[in-house]
Enzyme design. Structure first.
Site, PDB file in Angstrom:
ATOM      1  N   PHE A 175       0.801  -1.220   0.000  1.00  0.00           N
ATOM      2  CA  PHE A 175       0.000   0.000   0.000  1.00  0.00           C
ATOM      3  C   PHE A 175       0.836   1.274   0.000  1.00  0.00           C
ATOM      4  CE2 PHE A 175      -3.189  -3.105   1.184  1.00  0.00           C
ATOM      5  CZ  PHE A 175      -4.269  -2.690   0.407  1.00  0.00           C
ATOM      6  N   GLU A 176       2.051   1.224   0.515  1.00  0.00           N
ATOM      7  CA  GLU A 176       2.906   2.405   0.466  1.00  0.00           C
ATOM      8  C   GLU A 176       3.542   2.553  -0.907  1.00  0.00           C
ATOM      9  OE1 GLU A 176       3.112   4.724   2.588  1.00  0.00           O
ATOM     10  OE2 GLU A 176       2.193   3.802   4.352  1.00  0.00           O
TER      11      GLU A 176
END
Length: 247
Positions: A99-100
């Protein structure tokens, strides 16, 4: 006037100062029965509990340990030491990376904050605090993430009372959430309050994590997906207990 037999009894109690404080060349410790110390990961030292029986030695340990008899939440804590929060598991690291996303050189994130690697928020101009040159490699970014996540496992462990038991996936999901929203938001959250009130952890996570989908006052689809992934991880069974921190 104290009778002679009573004097002998009192002397026996004076000698058996188990759990009394001791010090080994400046390192604080506790006088414990040898097997109690070594069985809990401590190190025994001869000559520092001189008034105790021969099987009681000064026990030193680098962290708070479960060295004292009694309930599971009753711990013998050596002065000046704390239990270090455990590292997050691979599933948690993979979730955060997904997700980053990987950024090789400092760039603005979706709300304009300069980040690099896997979600490292720059603290100095051009991320000067990062010990790598840019563009960085994914291996360097992964190492930086391992350093960064310690800030958030520490606050998660500190904010949740020891009587609340969390497995590695539950703990990891909360660490991912903390990494994203910050320790201040975690500490003041209803989620933490409900966990500490001994509500069912899976229910709390399912109801509270999805609320955190705003950034800069805007609901972001990526955060909606991330919270859903964190709930899924939280509810995935694990036999490994990560909270309270093992010592």
């Amino acid at each position: 006037m104290i009778s002679l037999p009573l004097l002998f009894i009192l002397a026996g109690f004076a000698r058996a100062a188990v759990n009394g404080a001791c010090s080994v060349n400046g390192t604080p410790g506790v006088c414990l029965v040898n097997t109690d110390c070594t069985g809990s990961g401590g190190t025994t030292h001869t000559g520092f509990c001189p008034n105790d029986p021969n099987n009681v030695l000064c026990c030193t340990k680098t962290a708070c340990g479960r060295l004292c008899p009694g309930p599971a939440d009753f711990k013998c804590c050596l002065p000046g030491a704390t239990c270090a929060p455990p590292a997050v598991n691979t599933a948690t690291v993979n979730l955060i990376k997904e997700f980053e996303g990987f950024v090789a050189s400092p760039s603005p994130d979706p709300i304009g904050l300069p980040t690099v690697g896997y979600g490292h928020l720059c603290k100095q101009t051009n991320c000067a605090e990062v010990p790598y040159s840019f563009p960085m490699t994914q291996a360097q970014a992964a190492a930086l993430l391992q350093t960064d996540i310690k800030t958030f496992t520490k606050c998660v462990s500190a904010d949740i009372v020891d009587s609340v038991k969390l497995n590695a996936n539950q703990y990891g999901a909360l660490a991912s959430w903390a990494f994203n929203v910050g320790c201040g938001n975690v500490g003041s959250s209803t989620l933490i309050k409900r966990l500490n009130a001994k509500e069912n952890p899976n229910t709390v996570a399912s109801e509270e994590l999805p609320k955190w989908h705003f950034a800069g006052g805007v609901s972001l689809p990526g955060l909606v997906r991330r919270r859903a992934a964190e709930v899924t991880l939280f509810k995935t069974a694990s036999s490994v207990i990560s909270h309270p921190p093992p010592c």
